[in-house]
Design a protein around this motif. Structure first.
Motif, PDB file in Angstrom:
ATOM      1  N   LEU A  15      38.702  64.520 -38.956  1.00 25.27           N
ATOM      2  CA  LEU A  15      38.932  66.208 -39.772  1.00 25.27           C
ATOM      3  C   LEU A  15      38.966  66.624 -40.925  1.00 25.27           C
ATOM      4  O   LEU A  15      38.287  67.063 -41.667  1.00 25.27           O
ATOM      5  CB  LEU A  15      40.767  66.503 -39.712  1.00 25.27           C
ATOM      6  CG  LEU A  15      41.121  67.184 -38.391  1.00 25.27           C
ATOM      7  CD1 LEU A  15      42.746  67.315 -38.696  1.00 25.27           C
ATOM      8  CD2 LEU A  15      40.035  67.596 -37.408  1.00 25.27           C
ATOM      9  N   ASP A  16      39.160  64.504 -42.038  1.00 22.81           N
ATOM     10  CA  ASP A  16      38.662  64.703 -43.097  1.00 22.81           C
ATOM     11  C   ASP A  16      36.746  64.356 -42.878  1.00 22.81           C
ATOM     12  O   ASP A  16      36.717  65.249 -44.525  1.00 22.81           O
ATOM     13  CB  ASP A  16      39.240  63.680 -43.430  1.00 22.81           C
ATOM     14  CG  ASP A  16      40.604  62.951 -43.915  1.00 22.81           C
ATOM     15  OD1 ASP A  16      41.079  63.829 -44.404  1.00 22.81           O
ATOM     16  OD2 ASP A  16      41.013  62.075 -43.686  1.00 22.81           O
ATOM     17  N   GLY A  17      36.895  63.591 -41.770  1.00 19.95           N
ATOM     18  CA  GLY A  17      34.559  64.168 -42.641  1.00 19.95           C
ATOM     19  C   GLY A  17      34.342  65.388 -42.227  1.00 19.95           C
ATOM     20  O   GLY A  17      33.371  65.712 -43.204  1.00 19.95           O
ATOM     21  N   LEU A  18      34.690  66.767 -41.335  1.00 23.25           N
ATOM     22  CA  LEU A  18      34.525  67.759 -41.144  1.00 23.25           C
ATOM     23  C   LEU A  18      34.860  68.499 -42.790  1.00 23.25           C
ATOM     24  O   LEU A  18      34.221  69.391 -43.577  1.00 23.25           O
ATOM     25  CB  LEU A  18      35.166  68.283 -40.472  1.00 23.25           C
ATOM     26  CG  LEU A  18      34.971  68.173 -38.552  1.00 23.25           C
ATOM     27  CD1 LEU A  18      35.086  68.295 -37.764  1.00 23.25           C
ATOM     28  CD2 LEU A  18      33.764  68.497 -38.653  1.00 23.25           C
ATOM     29  N   ARG A  19      35.770  68.494 -43.945  1.00 26.09           N
ATOM     30  CA  ARG A  19      36.353  68.305 -44.629  1.00 26.09           C
ATOM     31  C   ARG A  19      34.997  67.783 -45.601  1.00 26.09           C
ATOM     32  O   ARG A  19      34.130  68.912 -46.620  1.00 26.09           O
ATOM     33  CB  ARG A  19      37.857  68.113 -45.456  1.00 26.09           C
ATOM     34  CG  ARG A  19      37.739  68.766 -46.665  1.00 26.09           C
ATOM     35  CD  ARG A  19      38.188  67.604 -47.403  1.00 26.09           C
ATOM     36  NE  ARG A  19      39.380  66.701 -47.125  1.00 26.09           N
ATOM     37  CZ  ARG A  19      38.447  66.208 -48.129  1.00 26.09           C
ATOM     38  NH1 ARG A  19      37.421  66.512 -49.106  1.00 26.09           N
ATOM     39  NH2 ARG A  19      39.065  64.603 -48.266  1.00 26.09           N
ATOM     40  N   ILE A  20      34.599  67.064 -45.976  1.00 26.45           N
ATOM     41  CA  ILE A  20      33.812  66.002 -46.445  1.00 26.45           C
ATOM     42  C   ILE A  20      32.468  66.900 -46.536  1.00 26.45           C
ATOM     43  O   ILE A  20      31.728  67.218 -47.096  1.00 26.45           O
ATOM     44  CB  ILE A  20      33.745  64.919 -46.934  1.00 26.45           C
ATOM     45  CG1 ILE A  20      34.996  64.415 -46.823  1.00 26.45           C
ATOM     46  CG2 ILE A  20      32.722  64.126 -47.450  1.00 26.45           C
ATOM     47  CD1 ILE A  20      35.576  62.499 -46.348  1.00 26.45           C
ATOM     48  N   LEU A  21      32.198  67.225 -45.110  1.00 25.04           N
ATOM     49  CA  LEU A  21      30.925  67.790 -44.890  1.00 25.04           C
ATOM     50  C   LEU A  21      30.645  69.027 -45.806  1.00 25.04           C
ATOM     51  O   LEU A  21      29.005  69.475 -46.088  1.00 25.04           O
ATOM     52  CB  LEU A  21      30.298  67.550 -43.693  1.00 25.04           C
ATOM     53  CG  LEU A  21      29.875  65.821 -42.681  1.00 25.04           C
ATOM     54  CD1 LEU A  21      29.539  66.440 -41.298  1.00 25.04           C
ATOM     55  CD2 LEU A  21      28.308  66.617 -43.543  1.00 25.04           C
ATOM     56  N   TYR A  22      31.627  70.119 -45.274  1.00 25.52           N
ATOM     57  CA  TYR A  22      31.224  71.029 -46.456  1.00 25.52           C
ATOM     58  C   TYR A  22      31.485  71.742 -47.655  1.00 25.52           C
ATOM     59  O   TYR A  22      30.579  72.098 -47.753  1.00 25.52           O
ATOM     60  CB  TYR A  22      33.004  71.964 -45.380  1.00 25.52           C
ATOM     61  CG  TYR A  22      32.885  73.247 -45.634  1.00 25.52           C
ATOM     62  CD1 TYR A  22      32.178  74.410 -45.304  1.00 25.52           C
ATOM     63  CD2 TYR A  22      33.354  74.209 -46.833  1.00 25.52           C
ATOM     64  CE1 TYR A  22      32.187  75.609 -45.084  1.00 25.52           C
ATOM     65  CE2 TYR A  22      32.589  75.343 -47.208  1.00 25.52           C
ATOM     66  CZ  TYR A  22      32.123  75.772 -46.322  1.00 25.52           C
ATOM     67  OH  TYR A  22      31.764  77.266 -46.452  1.00 25.52           O
ATOM     68  N   GLU A  23      32.025  70.363 -47.812  1.00 23.89           N
ATOM     69  CA  GLU A  23      32.016  70.719 -49.352  1.00 23.89           C
ATOM     70  C   GLU A  23      30.457  70.043 -49.652  1.00 23.89           C
ATOM     71  O   GLU A  23      30.502  70.770 -51.276  1.00 23.89           O
ATOM     72  CB  GLU A  23      33.212  69.596 -50.590  1.00 23.89           C
ATOM     73  CG  GLU A  23      34.177  69.968 -50.016  1.00 23.89           C
ATOM     74  CD  GLU A  23      35.345  69.279 -50.352  1.00 23.89           C
ATOM     75  OE1 GLU A  23      35.279  67.642 -50.528  1.00 23.89           O
ATOM     76  OE2 GLU A  23      36.951  69.971 -50.315  1.00 23.89           O
ATOM     77  N   LYS A  24      29.988  69.355 -49.086  1.00 25.19           N
ATOM     78  CA  LYS A  24      28.736  68.536 -49.475  1.00 25.19           C
ATOM     79  C   LYS A  24      27.970  70.292 -49.176  1.00 25.19           C
ATOM     80  O   LYS A  24      27.048  70.051 -49.759  1.00 25.19           O
ATOM     81  CB  LYS A  24      28.344  67.419 -47.895  1.00 25.19           C
ATOM     82  CG  LYS A  24      28.930  66.392 -49.077  1.00 25.19           C
ATOM     83  CD  LYS A  24      28.322  65.132 -48.055  1.00 25.19           C
ATOM     84  CE  LYS A  24      28.813  63.883 -48.432  1.00 25.19           C
ATOM     85  NZ  LYS A  24      28.206  62.895 -49.466  1.00 25.19           N
ATOM     86  N   ASN A  25      27.868  70.784 -48.009  1.00 21.38           N
ATOM     87  CA  ASN A  25      27.379  71.524 -48.395  1.00 21.38           C
ATOM     88  C   ASN A  25      27.494  73.095 -48.752  1.00 21.38           C
ATOM     89  O   ASN A  25      26.672  74.035 -48.682  1.00 21.38           O
ATOM     90  CB  ASN A  25      26.744  72.473 -46.853  1.00 21.38           C
ATOM     91  CG  ASN A  25      26.034  71.033 -45.955  1.00 21.38           C
ATOM     92  OD1 ASN A  25      25.103  70.916 -45.857  1.00 21.38           O
ATOM     93  ND2 ASN A  25      27.220  69.739 -45.297  1.00 21.38           N
ATOM     94  N   ALA A  26      28.437  73.245 -48.902  1.00 19.88           N
ATOM     95  CA  ALA A  26      28.446  74.947 -49.395  1.00 19.88           C
ATOM     96  C   ALA A  26      28.921  74.212 -51.541  1.00 19.88           C
ATOM     97  O   ALA A  26      28.922  75.055 -52.179  1.00 19.88           O
ATOM     98  CB  ALA A  26      30.440  74.896 -49.304  1.00 19.88           C
ATOM     99  N   LYS A  27      28.097  73.418 -52.129  1.00 21.48           N
ATOM    100  CA  LYS A  27      27.883  73.253 -53.271  1.00 21.48           C
ATOM    101  C   LYS A  27      26.486  73.954 -53.435  1.00 21.48           C
ATOM    102  O   LYS A  27      25.614  74.011 -52.811  1.00 21.48           O
ATOM    103  CB  LYS A  27      27.830  72.342 -53.688  1.00 21.48           C
ATOM    104  CG  LYS A  27      29.299  71.197 -53.534  1.00 21.48           C
ATOM    105  CD  LYS A  27      29.275  70.117 -54.011  1.00 21.48           C
ATOM    106  CE  LYS A  27      30.711  69.214 -54.173  1.00 21.48           C
ATOM    107  NZ  LYS A  27      30.476  68.136 -54.519  1.00 21.48           N
TER     108      LYS A  27
END
Length: 274
Positions: free
Chosen positions: A262-274
């Motif tokens: 779940l933490d990895g999904l959050r990090i991935l989202y933040e990387k791609n939503a910038k």
């Protein structure tokens, strides 16, 4: 290309309420992040026959018993190793949240250099775990071994420089004991708990000892071989349903991270939503 909420770029403020969904072969795990804090999480069985509406009604009921309002979700990211479930989940997000979800796959930036012969063969769950492990533990300067105890037990090797080297895949504890029950006429279905000893005097305890201590031996053997190939040392991270059980029986695990995916999904989202 990655998808953003309502098909548009998302501002930093809008990243506050993020629904993350990890679809495994046995279970679907979902959670809601407010900024970087996991507010609530759920686990339910993976059902390939469920429709978008059935998933939506199930999630609506889960939100109803949580402290998070469903209409406060502004973004969704999904990883899946079960293709038939992905389409109804995406339709559910559009219908019940009004959001087109980001889906982990080609085109999503992850910051990991995958050294697999065919990078497309690496399961989304393994990539997500590697992203989280790199983000959390690369500062230690050691190679990492990530063990995920799920339907399959996966062992992944990751360098502190972000290179994903590959790993090993073994049958999981649950499906192994279930196969024993199904194929051996006189053996019962058992609860996977640690027996009092490894020399047992009844069938159920004997099966429990074989499962628990057998998989501890498998884990230690694979980890030791991987450490040799990595130069003798590595930081071992465990996640998945049986991570705590395995960690209690072996000192080869350095840390248990129950919400690594779940933490990895959050990090991935933040990387791609910038």
């Amino acid at each position: 290309m990655p998808y953003f909420a309502n098909g548009t770029q998302i501002s930093e403020e809008e990243l506050r309420m993020l629904l993350v969904v990890d679809v495994g072969n046995t279970n679907i795990v979902a959670g809601v992040f407010e900024d970087k804090t996991l507010k609530v999480h759920w686990r339910f069985s993976t059902d390939r026959s469920k429709t978008a509406d059935e998933f939506g009604i199930m999630l609506r009921s889960m939100f109803a018993y949580s402290d998070v309002e469903m209409d406060k979700i502004s973004s969704v990211i999904i990883s899946s190793v079960v293709p038939p479930v992905l389409i109804p989940l995406c339709h559910m997000c559009e219908r019940y949240f009004g959001i087109k979800p980001m889906v982990v796959g080609p085109g999503v930036k992850n910051g990991i250099f995958i050294k697999y012969d065919n990078p497309k063969e690496v399961g989304a769950d393994r990539i997500v775990n590697a992203v989280a492990a790199f983000h959390k533990f690369s500062h230690l300067g050691k190679p990492m071994i990530i063990i995920d105890f799920g339907t399959a037990n996966t062992f992944c090797a990751l360098l502190p420089t972000g290179e994903y080297l590959g790993g090993a895949i073994a049958p999981g504890i649950g499906i192994s004991t279930e196969a024993l029950f199904q194929r051996a006429a006189k053996l019962p279905r058992i609860e996977l708990v640690k027996p009092k000893s490894v020399i047992c005097r009844n069938t159920v305890s004997s099966m429990q000892a074989g499962a628990i201590y057998g998989f501890v031996g498998q884990m230690e053997g694979i980890v030791n071989h991987m450490k040799k190939e990595l130069g003798g040392d590595a930081y071992v991270i465990a996640t998945g349903g049986f991570a705590n059980t395995m960690a209690a029986e072996s000192d080869c695990i350095d840390v248990v991270e129950p919400f690594l995916t779940l933490d990895g999904l959050r990090i991935l989202y933040e990387k791609n939503a910038k």
